[in-house]
Design a protein around this motif. Sequence first.
Motif, PDB file in Angstrom:
ATOM      1  N   TYR A 181       0.877  -1.177   0.000  1.00 33.72           N
ATOM      2  CA  TYR A 181       0.000   0.000   0.000  1.00 33.72           C
ATOM      3  C   TYR A 181       0.913   1.226   0.000  1.00 33.72           C
ATOM      4  O   TYR A 181       1.622   1.480   0.979  1.00 33.72           O
ATOM      5  CB  TYR A 181      -0.923  -0.019   1.217  1.00 33.72           C
ATOM      6  N   ILE A 225       2.054   5.062  -0.030  1.00 28.81           N
ATOM      7  CA  ILE A 225       1.673   6.385   0.438  1.00 28.81           C
ATOM      8  C   ILE A 225       2.777   7.375   0.088  1.00 28.81           C
ATOM      9  O   ILE A 225       3.940   6.996  -0.084  1.00 28.81           O
ATOM     10  CB  ILE A 225       1.395   6.406   1.958  1.00 28.81           C
ATOM     11  N   GLY A 226       2.411   8.635  -0.020  1.00 26.67           N
ATOM     12  CA  GLY A 226       3.402   9.682  -0.109  1.00 26.67           C
ATOM     13  C   GLY A 226       4.094   9.838  -1.448  1.00 26.67           C
ATOM     14  O   GLY A 226       3.714   9.246  -2.472  1.00 26.67           O
ATOM     15  N   SER A 237       5.433   7.113  -4.237  1.00 29.08           N
ATOM     16  CA  SER A 237       4.503   6.133  -4.798  1.00 29.08           C
ATOM     17  C   SER A 237       4.849   5.716  -6.229  1.00 29.08           C
ATOM     18  O   SER A 237       4.866   4.519  -6.550  1.00 29.08           O
ATOM     19  CB  SER A 237       3.068   6.677  -4.746  1.00 29.08           C
ATOM     20  N   ASP A 238       5.130   6.667  -7.089  1.00 29.14           N
ATOM     21  CA  ASP A 238       5.425   6.323  -8.487  1.00 29.14           C
ATOM     22  C   ASP A 238       6.712   5.502  -8.580  1.00 29.14           C
ATOM     23  O   ASP A 238       6.775   4.493  -9.292  1.00 29.14           O
ATOM     24  CB  ASP A 238       5.551   7.587  -9.339  1.00 29.14           C
ATOM     25  N   ARG A 258      -2.194   2.164  -4.852  1.00 27.61           N
ATOM     26  CA  ARG A 258      -1.756   3.546  -4.597  1.00 27.61           C
ATOM     27  C   ARG A 258      -2.770   4.199  -3.661  1.00 27.61           C
ATOM     28  O   ARG A 258      -3.708   4.846  -4.098  1.00 27.61           O
ATOM     29  CB  ARG A 258      -1.665   4.323  -5.901  1.00 27.61           C
ATOM     30  N   THR A 259      -2.559   4.032  -2.367  1.00 24.94           N
ATOM     31  CA  THR A 259      -3.523   4.548  -1.397  1.00 24.94           C
ATOM     32  C   THR A 259      -3.284   6.018  -1.057  1.00 24.94           C
ATOM     33  O   THR A 259      -4.158   6.672  -0.502  1.00 24.94           O
ATOM     34  CB  THR A 259      -3.477   3.720  -0.107  1.00 24.94           C
ATOM     35  N   SER A 260      -2.101   6.518  -1.336  1.00 23.68           N
ATOM     36  CA  SER A 260      -1.731   7.927  -1.142  1.00 23.68           C
ATOM     37  C   SER A 260      -1.616   8.336   0.320  1.00 23.68           C
ATOM     38  O   SER A 260      -0.619   8.921   0.738  1.00 23.68           O
ATOM     39  CB  SER A 260      -2.710   8.874  -1.854  1.00 23.68           C
ATOM     40  N   THR A 261      -2.633   8.061   1.127  1.00 26.03           N
ATOM     41  CA  THR A 261      -2.638   8.516   2.512  1.00 26.03           C
ATOM     42  C   THR A 261      -2.627   7.343   3.482  1.00 26.03           C
ATOM     43  O   THR A 261      -3.019   6.219   3.139  1.00 26.03           O
ATOM     44  CB  THR A 261      -3.876   9.376   2.810  1.00 26.03           C
ATOM     45  N   LYS A 309      -6.238   5.747   4.084  1.00 26.42           N
ATOM     46  CA  LYS A 309      -6.690   4.781   3.082  1.00 26.42           C
ATOM     47  C   LYS A 309      -5.878   3.491   3.160  1.00 26.42           C
ATOM     48  O   LYS A 309      -6.409   2.397   2.965  1.00 26.42           O
ATOM     49  CB  LYS A 309      -6.589   5.391   1.692  1.00 26.42           C
ATOM     50  N   GLN A 329       4.778  14.122   4.245  1.00 27.31           N
ATOM     51  CA  GLN A 329       3.434  14.172   4.833  1.00 27.31           C
ATOM     52  C   GLN A 329       3.422  14.415   6.339  1.00 27.31           C
ATOM     53  O   GLN A 329       2.391  14.807   6.887  1.00 27.31           O
ATOM     54  CB  GLN A 329       2.695  12.859   4.539  1.00 27.31           C
TER      55      GLN A 329
END
Length: 462
Positions: free
Chosen positions: A379, A381-382, A385-386, A400-403, A406, A435
């Motif tokens: 998962y 985050i931040g 990610s890429d 790609r949960t980003s946060t 999630k 973050q």
Amino acid sequence: MTPVTSFSGKAVALFGLGGSGLVTALALKAGGAHVVACDDNPAKMAEAQTKGVETGDLRSADWSRFSSLILSPGVPLTHPEPHWSAKLAQAAGVEIIGDIELFCRERAKIAPNAPFIAITGTNGKSTTTALIAHILREAGHDVQMGGNIGTAILSLKPPSERRIHVIECSSFQIDLAPSLAPSIGVLLNITPDHLDRHGTMEEYAAIKERLVAKAAKAILGADDALSRAIIARRPQANTIRVGLTDRDAGSVYAQGSRIIDNRDGRVIEVADLTGIGSLRGDHNAQNAAAAIAIALLSDVDAVAIQRALRSFPGLPHRMEEVARLGEALFINDSKATNADSTEKALASFDNILWILGGKAKDGGITPLKPYFPKVRKAYLIGAASDEFAAILEGAVPYSRTSTMEKAVEQAAHDAAAINAPSVVLLSPACASYDQYPNFEVRGDHFRTLVRALPGINPTRGA
């Protein structure tokens, strides 16, 4: 507090009024020094003034009046270039030292035989410091713990022959402590880190070696090449080797979960780490071996050592057991800010639901590819990610949960669907600064989110 009486009557400049800097200024003042303190943050200057500390602009100061510059360890001394205060001190021929050095000089003055255990290493030094202090306290000793682990050394009680100081030292602090000479020095390991501050790996290793160079006794990790090179340069009579690989006479080593004492050629099992969640993994076995070596030198018996190990709570954010939900165990390893640290966590578990990402460091997660088969899903985050998605592609399913919100929600959902023992592991392999202000805030957020899940069963105190 430890008043710094060894600087009584002297005028000193101090730069950096964070937590340890303000304590240092107050300790110097309590010992009779005339302190002029400065910080690039006006709010820190104002806070110091409310505590009775004289502040001033060291850019315009008369440096000929100062005997020393006391520099916060977070302020660059050499790389990428010296801070302006360090340049002014160097130009005036004024020594530049830190709070560890002040403690060392005070100890030399008032209690030169006071027990002083100093611990360093690229990884594991905080856990080892805490474990040493825990074992010695449980054995009935008066223990003061501080340094890089979070409590400023000069905020502790003064050195005494009946009091043991257990102090974690970063490379930044060692660099500012030329007279560092602990009664026992511990160097756990050396792997690449902080090269932006020290320039080269050789310089970083040389600074780490200073902690044990003048130690009456030294505990040295034997599992990496740089540490083994230091062992080869030391007198063997006052050196104990610790780790997983060196089992010859003169060592205290881990064999599986067992810790073996082979200091004098007699192989004796001292302790067993089986079932101690706060000390799982090979890296913690080395940490435990170092702490147990010190306990043995301090005449703590095996029964007391084992009892203390079982009651050791561990440290937050370092493979910290947070909670269980069904058959899923949630682990907060937010302190893992690079691949080397995350490797320890991935090696310790199977069936992993891995939350990772943040501000990537050089090398990213490529070194962790051998552990990808242990990961059920990742998962991301931040900001990384890429980059991390490209590395995981085709090897590990990922989202790609980003946060963090999630990531925790999806990982908990997926863990429930597995219907088998699993581990939801926050081990970011990244700095937190994209973050979060630091890894502690990141780990606290993860813990809060996990403990808010329906049906969760916390495994540590709230």
